[in-house]
Each structure stands twice: as structure tokens, then as C-alpha cells.
Design an enzyme around this catalytic site. Structure first.
Site, mmCIF file in Angstrom:
data_model
loop_
_atom_site.group_PDB
_atom_site.id
_atom_site.type_symbol
_atom_site.label_atom_id
_atom_site.label_comp_id
_atom_site.label_asym_id
_atom_site.label_seq_id
_atom_site.Cartn_x
_atom_site.Cartn_y
_atom_site.Cartn_z
ATOM 1 C CE1 TYR A 95 191.788 85.963 78.425
ATOM 2 C CE2 TYR A 95 192.430 88.188 79.063
ATOM 3 C CZ TYR A 95 192.364 87.178 78.118
ATOM 4 O OH TYR A 95 192.878 87.405 76.855
ATOM 5 C CB SER A 124 195.864 89.514 78.095
ATOM 6 O OG SER A 124 194.896 90.537 78.100
HETATM 7 P P1 NAP Z 1 189.561 83.560 69.547
HETATM 8 O O1 NAP Z 1 189.301 84.341 68.307
HETATM 9 O O2 NAP Z 1 188.448 83.278 70.482
HETATM 10 O O3 NAP Z 1 190.264 82.182 69.117
HETATM 11 C C1 NAP Z 1 190.606 81.276 70.119
HETATM 12 C C2 NAP Z 1 191.426 80.158 69.531
HETATM 13 O O4 NAP Z 1 191.864 79.323 70.608
HETATM 14 C C3 NAP Z 1 190.650 79.264 68.582
HETATM 15 O O5 NAP Z 1 191.536 78.813 67.582
HETATM 16 C C4 NAP Z 1 190.214 78.106 69.484
HETATM 17 O O6 NAP Z 1 190.012 76.889 68.797
HETATM 18 C C5 NAP Z 1 191.417 77.998 70.388
HETATM 19 N N1 NAP Z 1 191.125 77.364 71.659
HETATM 20 C C6 NAP Z 1 190.332 77.818 72.673
HETATM 21 N N2 NAP Z 1 190.331 76.944 73.680
HETATM 22 C C7 NAP Z 1 191.140 75.922 73.310
HETATM 23 C C8 NAP Z 1 191.533 74.713 73.922
HETATM 24 N N3 NAP Z 1 191.103 74.372 75.142
HETATM 25 N N4 NAP Z 1 192.374 73.891 73.240
HETATM 26 C C9 NAP Z 1 192.823 74.206 72.013
HETATM 27 N N5 NAP Z 1 192.480 75.349 71.376
HETATM 28 C C10 NAP Z 1 191.647 76.177 72.026
HETATM 29 O O7 NAP Z 1 190.679 84.279 70.440
HETATM 30 P P2 NAP Z 1 191.797 85.363 70.032
HETATM 31 O O8 NAP Z 1 191.234 86.695 70.218
HETATM 32 O O9 NAP Z 1 192.424 84.971 68.753
HETATM 33 O O10 NAP Z 1 192.823 85.134 71.233
HETATM 34 C C11 NAP Z 1 194.008 84.375 71.089
HETATM 35 C C12 NAP Z 1 194.860 84.590 72.328
HETATM 36 O O11 NAP Z 1 195.156 85.970 72.471
HETATM 37 C C13 NAP Z 1 194.204 84.153 73.618
HETATM 38 O O12 NAP Z 1 195.142 83.588 74.496
HETATM 39 C C14 NAP Z 1 193.699 85.455 74.200
HETATM 40 O O13 NAP Z 1 193.572 85.387 75.602
HETATM 41 C C15 NAP Z 1 194.790 86.401 73.764
HETATM 42 N N6 NAP Z 1 194.390 87.802 73.729
HETATM 43 C C16 NAP Z 1 193.446 88.227 72.851
HETATM 44 C C17 NAP Z 1 193.084 89.569 72.847
HETATM 45 C C18 NAP Z 1 192.059 90.120 71.917
HETATM 46 O O14 NAP Z 1 191.734 91.324 72.046
HETATM 47 N N7 NAP Z 1 191.539 89.373 70.975
HETATM 48 C C19 NAP Z 1 193.696 90.458 73.738
HETATM 49 C C20 NAP Z 1 194.655 89.975 74.611
HETATM 50 C C21 NAP Z 1 195.002 88.650 74.583
HETATM 51 P P3 NAP Z 1 188.564 76.471 68.155
HETATM 52 O O15 NAP Z 1 188.471 77.253 66.855
HETATM 53 O O16 NAP Z 1 188.647 75.002 67.934
HETATM 54 O O17 NAP Z 1 187.517 76.876 69.152
#
Ligand code: NAP
Length: 242
Positions: free
Chosen positions: A153, A140
Site C-alpha cells: 500500500y 495516503s
Molecule cells: P472504503 O470505505 O473501503 O471504500 C472503498 C471504495 O472504493 C468503495 O466505494 C469501493 O467500491 C471502491 N473500490 C475498491 N476497489 C475498487 C475497484 N477495484 N474498482 C472500483 N472501485 C473500487 O475506503 P475509504 O476509506 O473510503 O478509502 C478511499 C480512498 O482513500 C482509498 O484510496 C484509500 O486508500 C484512501 N485512504 C483512506 C484512508 C482512511 O483512513 N480511510 C486513509 C488514507 C487514504 P465497492 O463499494 O463496490 O466495494
């Protein structure tokens, strides 16, 4: 057969990565923690489009669950291996450090770092044996710049970046690449509570990114064409910070 495992593949960026890799003909293992309905929908969408996908639920923060699930998968797939690993699952538990609870610290660290360490260590042997592997870690902007309210984070993502660079050097000779992707603001459930109208003013491109844009980058890093890229952290943030 070579599979791709995408942790947190049920929603957001992980879902987009699953759809994208599957569309390129790669069989995909969709990991998630609890949202079975969303994960089933990802598998259904892939299957309907003619791709191959299967579910593998486990908590990436739990070494025991990781071991059990990956051992069971290997038993069911004696002739297959995971050649592409996308360590994507992540959570936010924001708070100012002065107010941060132990649980907020540990849950974020465990999800990001246990997920990376235990899953990658378990799957690395097969990649090294096959002399072929792609590991892509979802970092990130927070892990590069640091963001107030996200000491946990930012620390977890910075650690993931350090681990990416170190591991890349350990396994390069066996043609396994290890890279990190560092998104800025991307539209997903994780960012839906943010004030997008205000925050997008900070982004030179004037908008949040799309999960599909991140998935395209991940797919490139997972491809044969990216064979000479390793130990890199690639930002995808609309010019927010470079
Ligand atoms: P999200 O929409 O909240 O989705 C999170 C995903 O991770 C879901 O599929 C969830 O599964 C799964 N998950 C969470 N905790 C878990 C665990 N302990 N074991 C297995 N699966 C788990 O998040 P996102 O925005 O797609 O983010 C994905 C990645 O990108 C993350 O690492 C986040 O830090 C990174 N990121 C995101 C952004 C952003 O702006 N969105 C920016 C920078 C980095 P369930 O559906 O079962 O809950």
C-alpha cells in the site's frame, strides 16, 4: 456539461466527495466495483437533494473494464466531458512483507496504479482540449511516511504521488491541475478493523478524521479557485505527520 467522476464513490471518502461535489451543482458519475446497493443509495441521496448523479460501475484495476465503461459513457454523452476526476478507489491488503502473497502485492498495486493510469489517460484528452481539468488522486500518509505491514500500500501510494507530480508538469500549460490528497486515519469501512481507541492517541488532534473533512479539501482542489495549485500533496491527518 462538465462532469466529475469519482472512483470508489459508493462508500467512505468517495461517497463524501460525491455528495459534496453534487451539492455544489456539479453532475457526478459514481463509480464502484461491486456494492450496487451502496452506490444506488449515493445516487438516491444526491437526486433527493436536487443534484445530478449517475452510476458507472467498473473495476479500476481492469484496463478492459475501464475502456469499455468510459467509451460507453462518452457515447451516451456526446456533448459532455469529465472535467473533474477523483482517483479515489483503493484497497488495503496488509501483511508483513516476509509473509506477503503475490496476490496481495498485485491487487493493491493494480487498484491504485492501473486505476490512476488507465482512467486518467483516457480522460486527459478531453481536459486538454477544453483547457480545463482537475485531477485529484487519493494518496495516503502511508505513501509519504511508509507504514510497517503496508509495503504494498505504501509503495502504491508513493507511486501515485510521483505520478501526480510528473503529470502536473506535463499538463499545467493547458490549465489542467493534478494534485494528491494524503489522509491519515479517517473513519470509514477501510479503517473499521483498526483499534481506533489506541490509534487516535497517536494523532495530535486526538481523533480520526471524517470523510466530509477530506471531501471539503477535494472540493476545494476541484474548484476554479484552486487553479494555481498543482503538483501538490496535501496532508489531512490531524497533525499526525507533516
Ligand atoms: P472504503 O470505505 O473501503 O471504500 C472503498 C471504495 O472504493 C468503495 O466505494 C469501493 O467500491 C471502491 N473500490 C475498491 N476497489 C475498487 C475497484 N477495484 N474498482 C472500483 N472501485 C473500487 O475506503 P475509504 O476509506 O473510503 O478509502 C478511499 C480512498 O482513500 C482509498 O484510496 C484509500 O486508500 C484512501 N485512504 C483512506 C484512508 C482512511 O483512513 N480511510 C486513509 C488514507 C487514504 P465497492 O463499494 O463496490 O466495494
Amino acid at each position: 456539461m462538465k462532469y466529475a467522476l469519482v472512483t470508489g464513490g459508493s462508500r467512505g471518502l468517495g461517497k463524501a466527495v460525491c455528495l459534496r461535489l453534487a451539492a455544489q451543482g456539479i453532475p457526478v458519475i459514481v463509480n464502484y466495483k461491486q456494492n450496487t446497493e451502496a452506490a444506488n443509495a449515493v445516487v438516491a441521496e444526491i437526486t433527493a437533494a436536487g443534484g445530478t448523479a449517475e452510476l458507472l460501475p467498473f473495476d479500476v484495476a481492469s484496463p478492459a473494464e475501464i475502456e469499455e465503461a468510459l467509451a460507453a459513457w462518452a457515447d451516451k454523452h456526446p456533448d459532455d466531458y469529465v472535467g473533474i476526476l477523483v482517483n479515489n478507489a483503493g484497497i488495503r491488503q496488509d501483511n508483513l512483507m516476509i509473509f506477503m502473497q503475490d496476490e496481495q502485492w498485485h491487487s493493491v498495486m493494480d487498484t491504485t496504479m492501473n486505476g490512476f493510469f488507465y482512467i486518467t489517460r483516457r480522460l486527459l484528452k478531453d481536459m486538454l482540449t477544453h483547457r480545463n481539468g482537475r485531477i485529484i488522486n487519493m494518496a495516503s500518509l502511508s505513501g509519504i511516511k511508509g507504514l510497517p505491514g503496508q509495503v504494498n500500500y505504501s509503495a502504491a501510494k508513493a507511486a501515485l504521488i510521483g505520478a501526480t507530480k510528473a503529470l502536473a508538469q506535463e499538463v499545467a500549460q493547458r490549465k489542467v491541475t493534478v494534485n494528491a490528497v494524503a489522509p491519515g486515519f479517517i473513519t470509514s469501512d477501510m479503517t473499521k478493523d483498526l483499534n481506533e481507541a489506541e490509534l487516535k492517541k497517536l494523532v495530535p488532534m486526538g481523533r480520526f478524521g471524517k470523510p466530509e473533512e477530506v471531501a471539503a479539501l477535494v472540493a476545494f482542489l476541484a474548484s476554479d479557485e484552486a487553479a494555481y495549485i498543482t503538483g501538490e500533496v496535501i496532508s489531512i491527518n490531524g497533525g499526525l505527520y507533516t
